[in-house]
Design an enzyme around this catalytic site. Structure first.
Site, PDB file in Angstrom:
ATOM      1  N   HIS A 182       0.740  -1.219   0.188  1.00  0.00           N
ATOM      2  CA  HIS A 182       0.069  -0.190  -0.118  1.00  0.00           C
ATOM      3  C   HIS A 182       0.912   1.134   0.153  1.00  0.00           C
ATOM      4  CE1 HIS A 182      -3.970  -1.810   0.435  1.00  0.00           C
ATOM      5  NE2 HIS A 182      -3.540  -2.711   1.170  1.00  0.00           N
TER       6      HIS A 182
ATOM      7  N   SER B  83      -1.058  -1.180  -5.673  1.00  0.00           N
ATOM      8  CA  SER B  83      -0.931  -2.276  -6.461  1.00  0.00           C
ATOM      9  C   SER B  83      -0.349  -2.225  -7.783  1.00  0.00           C
ATOM     10  CB  SER B  83      -2.205  -2.927  -6.555  1.00  0.00           C
ATOM     11  OG  SER B  83      -2.678  -3.572  -5.181  1.00  0.00           O
TER      12      SER B  83
ATOM     13  N   LYS C 195     -15.441  -6.571  -3.692  1.00  0.00           N
ATOM     14  CA  LYS C 195     -14.835  -7.850  -4.451  1.00  0.00           C
ATOM     15  C   LYS C 195     -14.203  -8.899  -3.485  1.00  0.00           C
ATOM     16  CE  LYS C 195     -12.991  -7.011  -8.288  1.00  0.00           C
ATOM     17  NZ  LYS C 195     -12.053  -6.647  -9.472  1.00  0.00           N
ATOM     18  N   ASP C 196     -13.140  -8.438  -2.675  1.00  0.00           N
ATOM     19  CA  ASP C 196     -12.774  -9.448  -1.613  1.00  0.00           C
ATOM     20  C   ASP C 196     -13.521 -10.329  -0.903  1.00  0.00           C
ATOM     21  OD1 ASP C 196     -10.238  -8.537  -2.583  1.00  0.00           O
ATOM     22  OD2 ASP C 196     -10.035  -6.990  -0.939  1.00  0.00           O
TER      23      ASP C 196
ATOM     24  N   GLU D  81       2.507 -34.043   0.871  1.00  0.00           N
ATOM     25  CA  GLU D  81       1.527 -33.727   0.413  1.00  0.00           C
ATOM     26  C   GLU D  81       1.472 -33.019  -0.923  1.00  0.00           C
ATOM     27  OE1 GLU D  81      -1.778 -33.107   3.226  1.00  0.00           O
ATOM     28  OE2 GLU D  81      -0.821 -34.840   2.447  1.00  0.00           O
TER      29      GLU D  81
END
Length: 312
Positions: free
Chosen positions: A176, A180, A201-202, A245
């Site tokens: 920030h 971005s 949107k998040d 994994e």
């Protein structure tokens, strides 16, 4: 935030939510887990069968690691594809440090249930360190995997996520500080407010991910884990195939592809450390200086070449 960013820029928020959920569920699991080698396996079943909604916590935490690495790979792939390391190298550097932490935390957490694959997986990885004198004994508390090893892994698995939170804050701050990146790979003044446009949107993405969490925890259970890890660990019975994994299969393939153990270890770590060099892509002249100028002459190249072969 830039106006033209797409849903790939929501992956960072989803990754932060997944890490936070892992920390919260891990704290509640640690209240009931026992790191003793004789009771660790049975404490997992105690959590599943006796603790109120313990089965939900256990499968939420074990499946959550797969979601974390899914978001890590997508988030890292987005940053590489759109050239985020050009725009803000500090954010890239802190992000790679976070990846290192996540890999170490996930590996130590995979050992704690003390299943068959957990025991033999940690045996294989710790044996890679046998090239360094006394390092295995110092790390494991003995010449083999035993009680001190699991206690130490549990302590580090519990403490490192809180240190990880510090790097997450630095990662968000450095992001920030300059804003971005965007799909056009350049700085733009065409921006919108983070709240409410980006956060909406998040939150929409978070609801979709929580729905996937719900499906996996209630219907998938341990489908993402190896079946042999449901068996109690036995030092006298080696699994037919020792595999990690799914999110460590890339590193596992490197170890399997190289016959020499030390060479495979070097290639494995090189494949991760090479991500730091994306920051130096700001100037192609960096590589010219390293390989061709007199200040960094062939002595350094010969030194690293001989050091590499000394391990092999």
């Amino acid at each position: 935030c830039p106006l033209i960013i797409n849903y790939f820029w929501n992956l960072g928020f989803l990754l932060g939510v997944a890490i936070l959920l892992q920390i919260i569920s891990g704290i509640f699991l640690a209240l009931h887990y026992t790191s003793d080698i004789n009771s660790a396996y049975f404490s997992i079943f105690f959590i599943i069968r006796e603790v109120y909604y313990g089965w939900c916590l256990r499968y939420f935490h074990s499946n959550g690691s797969s979601f974390v690495f899914l978001f890590v790979f997508l988030h890292l792939g987005r940053a590489m594809f759109y050239g985020s390391y050009f725009y803000n190298p500090n954010t890239w550097f802190s992000g790679i440090i976070i990846v290192f932490f996540l890999m170490g935390i996930a590996f130590m957490g995979y050992v704690l249930p003390l299943g068959q694959m957990s025991l033999w997986g940690v045996t294989v990885i710790t044996n890679l360190l046998s090239a360094f004198p006394s390092l295995v004994e110092w790390l494991c508390g003995g010449y083999c995997i035993h009680n001190p090893t699991f206690k130490r892994f549990f302590v580090f698995h519990f403490l490192l996520p809180f240190l990880l939170c510090g790097f997450l804050l630095y990662h968000i701050f450095s992001l920030h500080f300059l804003s971005s990146n965007n799909p056009l790979r350049n700085s733009t003044n065409n921006k919108i407010a983070f709240f409410p446009f980006i956060i909406s949107k998040d939150l929409y993405g978070k609801m979709l991910i929580l729905y996937l969490y719900f499906l996996q925890v209630h219907f998938g259970f341990s489908s993402l884990s190896h079946p042999d890890n449901a068996l109690e660990a036995c030092a006298l019975l080696t699994p037919l195939h020792i595999v990690p994994e799914w999110y460590f299969l890339c590193q596992y393939a490197m170890l399997k592809a190289v016959p020499n153990k030390n060479a495979g270890f070097i290639i494995l770590f090189t494949s991760i450390f090479v991500l730091f060099y994306f920051m130096r892509s700001l100037s192609v002249s960096f590589y010219f200086i390293i390989f061709f100028t007199s200040r960094f002459n062939g002595f350094y190249l010969c030194f690293w070449f001989l050091l590499f072969f000394s391990f092999i």
